[in-house]
Design a protein around this motif. Sequence first.
Motif, PDB file in Angstrom:
ATOM      1  N   ILE A   1       0.830  -1.197   0.000  1.00 58.48           N
ATOM      2  CA  ILE A   1       0.000   0.000   0.000  1.00 58.48           C
ATOM      3  C   ILE A   1       0.866   1.251   0.000  1.00 58.48           C
ATOM      4  CG2 ILE A   1      -1.729   1.332   1.294  1.00 58.48           C
ATOM      5  CD1 ILE A   1      -2.598  -1.377   2.547  1.00 58.48           C
ATOM      6  N   ILE A   2       0.520   2.199  -0.855  1.00 63.01           N
ATOM      7  CA  ILE A   2       1.103   3.537  -0.802  1.00 63.01           C
ATOM      8  C   ILE A   2      -0.040   4.514  -0.551  1.00 63.01           C
ATOM      9  CG2 ILE A   2       2.409   5.333  -1.987  1.00 63.01           C
ATOM     10  CD1 ILE A   2       3.750   3.252  -3.659  1.00 63.01           C
ATOM     11  N   TYR A   3       0.113   5.322   0.453  1.00 64.79           N
ATOM     12  CA  TYR A   3      -0.967   6.199   0.925  1.00 64.79           C
ATOM     13  C   TYR A   3      -0.542   7.661   0.817  1.00 64.79           C
ATOM     14  CZ  TYR A   3      -4.410   8.049   4.322  1.00 64.79           C
ATOM     15  OH  TYR A   3      -5.411   8.753   4.956  1.00 64.79           O
ATOM     16  N   ILE A   4      -1.456   8.496   0.367  1.00 70.56           N
ATOM     17  CA  ILE A   4      -1.231   9.944   0.412  1.00 70.56           C
ATOM     18  C   ILE A   4      -2.361  10.596   1.195  1.00 70.56           C
ATOM     19  CG2 ILE A   4      -1.027  12.103  -0.871  1.00 70.56           C
ATOM     20  CD1 ILE A   4       0.179  10.621  -3.176  1.00 70.56           C
TER      21      ILE A   4
ATOM     22  N   LYS B   1       5.608  -5.456   0.402  1.00 74.40           N
ATOM     23  CA  LYS B   1       6.512  -4.497   1.021  1.00 74.40           C
ATOM     24  C   LYS B   1       5.776  -3.721   2.106  1.00 74.40           C
ATOM     25  CE  LYS B   1       9.089  -3.931  -3.298  1.00 74.40           C
ATOM     26  NZ  LYS B   1       9.520  -2.987  -4.360  1.00 74.40           N
ATOM     27  N   ASP B   2       6.524  -3.133   3.002  1.00 77.18           N
ATOM     28  CA  ASP B   2       5.906  -2.325   4.048  1.00 77.18           C
ATOM     29  C   ASP B   2       5.190  -1.132   3.424  1.00 77.18           C
ATOM     30  OD1 ASP B   2       6.907  -3.985   6.021  1.00 77.18           O
ATOM     31  OD2 ASP B   2       8.714  -2.773   6.334  1.00 77.18           O
ATOM     32  N   PRO B   3       4.063  -0.720   4.019  1.00 78.16           N
ATOM     33  CA  PRO B   3       3.349   0.437   3.463  1.00 78.16           C
ATOM     34  C   PRO B   3       4.176   1.716   3.567  1.00 78.16           C
ATOM     35  CG  PRO B   3       2.449  -0.184   5.594  1.00 78.16           C
ATOM     36  CD  PRO B   3       3.407  -1.272   5.203  1.00 78.16           C
ATOM     37  N   ILE B   4       3.963   2.596   2.609  1.00 79.38           N
ATOM     38  CA  ILE B   4       4.600   3.913   2.628  1.00 79.38           C
ATOM     39  C   ILE B   4       3.503   4.961   2.715  1.00 79.38           C
ATOM     40  CG2 ILE B   4       6.044   5.558   1.361  1.00 79.38           C
ATOM     41  CD1 ILE B   4       7.349   3.185  -0.040  1.00 79.38           C
ATOM     42  N   PHE B   5       3.689   5.906   3.606  1.00 86.99           N
ATOM     43  CA  PHE B   5       2.697   6.952   3.819  1.00 86.99           C
ATOM     44  C   PHE B   5       3.298   8.310   3.464  1.00 86.99           C
ATOM     45  CE2 PHE B   5       2.088   3.555   6.903  1.00 86.99           C
ATOM     46  CZ  PHE B   5       0.766   3.197   6.679  1.00 86.99           C
TER      47      PHE B   5
END
Length: 274
Positions: free
Chosen positions: A34-37, A235-239
Motif C-alpha cells: 500500500i502507498i498512501y497519500i 513491502k511495508d506500506p509507505i505513507f
Amino acid sequence: MKIWNEAPIGVIDSGVGGLTVVKEMAQFLPDETIIYIGDDARCPYGPRSVEEVKEFTMEMATALAGMGIKMLVVACNTATAVTLDLLRERFPFPVLGVIEPGARAAVQVSSTGRIAVLGTVGTIKSKAYEYAISSISEGAEIIPLACPEFVPLVESGQYKQIDIRPVMKKSLEPIVHLKFDTAILGCTHYPLLHDQIQEQLPAGVNIVSSAYETVRDVENTLARFDLGNNSGRPKDPIFYTTGQMEGFKSIASDWLGIENPDVRHIVLGKPGCQ
C-alpha cells in the motif's frame, strides 16, 4: 504471475481518515503493498469548493500513478462524491470509492430503512449517499447530518487528548430524537470517533463504516482483473503527507499498530517528494 501483480495499491484521503481503510486492507489483504497519500495540509475537504476538491484529488491520484500503482482507492467520502467518475475516465487502472460500499452495508444492516448519514458539509451537500442508498432500496428514508467539527478533532489528535463528548453531543443533537436504526459514518475520519459517536446516539442504533465493505470491493476487483499479489513478497506500506510528518506518524502508529511507520513528505502539484 505478472510483475504488474506486485505493484502497490494507492490510497488517497484528505488527511489521516483513510487509515481506517488501510487498517482493514492490512488485515484482509496482507499480501498487498500500500502507498498512501494524505493531504493533511489542505484538510478538511468538506468545506471546500467542488473545483478545489477535484484539483487536489487529481493531484494525489496523478502522484500515485507516477509511482506505478495498479489500483486506486479514494478513501475520502467528499472526494469520492465529486471526483470518482472523473478519476475513472482519466486513469487506466481500477478506481474504487467508499460511498457505494457504505450505502450497501447500511441497507443490509437496517431493518427499518431509516438511515442517518453523518458526513462532512461537502458529502452531505452532494447527496451522494442519498442517491446510492435509493438506488439499492427505493423505500429507504435518509436523515443527513453534516458534522464539520469531527475531522479537525481527528487531524489535530485532540480526540485522544481531551474530552470531546461535549462536541459530539452538540453535533449530533439535531438527530438524536429522530427514529432511525442505522447510522453511516460518511467520512473515513469518523471511525476514529466511533465510541464517542455511539455514546451519543440512541441505544440500539447500528453504526456502519464503509471501510470493511470497501476492502471487499478491493478484493473482488483484484480477483476480477487478476491483479492479486501472490508473490509472497509484500513491502511495508509507505505513507505520504502534505502536512506535518510527526503528527501523521503518531496517528498512523496509534491506529495501525505500526511502531515506526514509514511517513514521508510530499508536495502535490509539483514533482518530487522528500
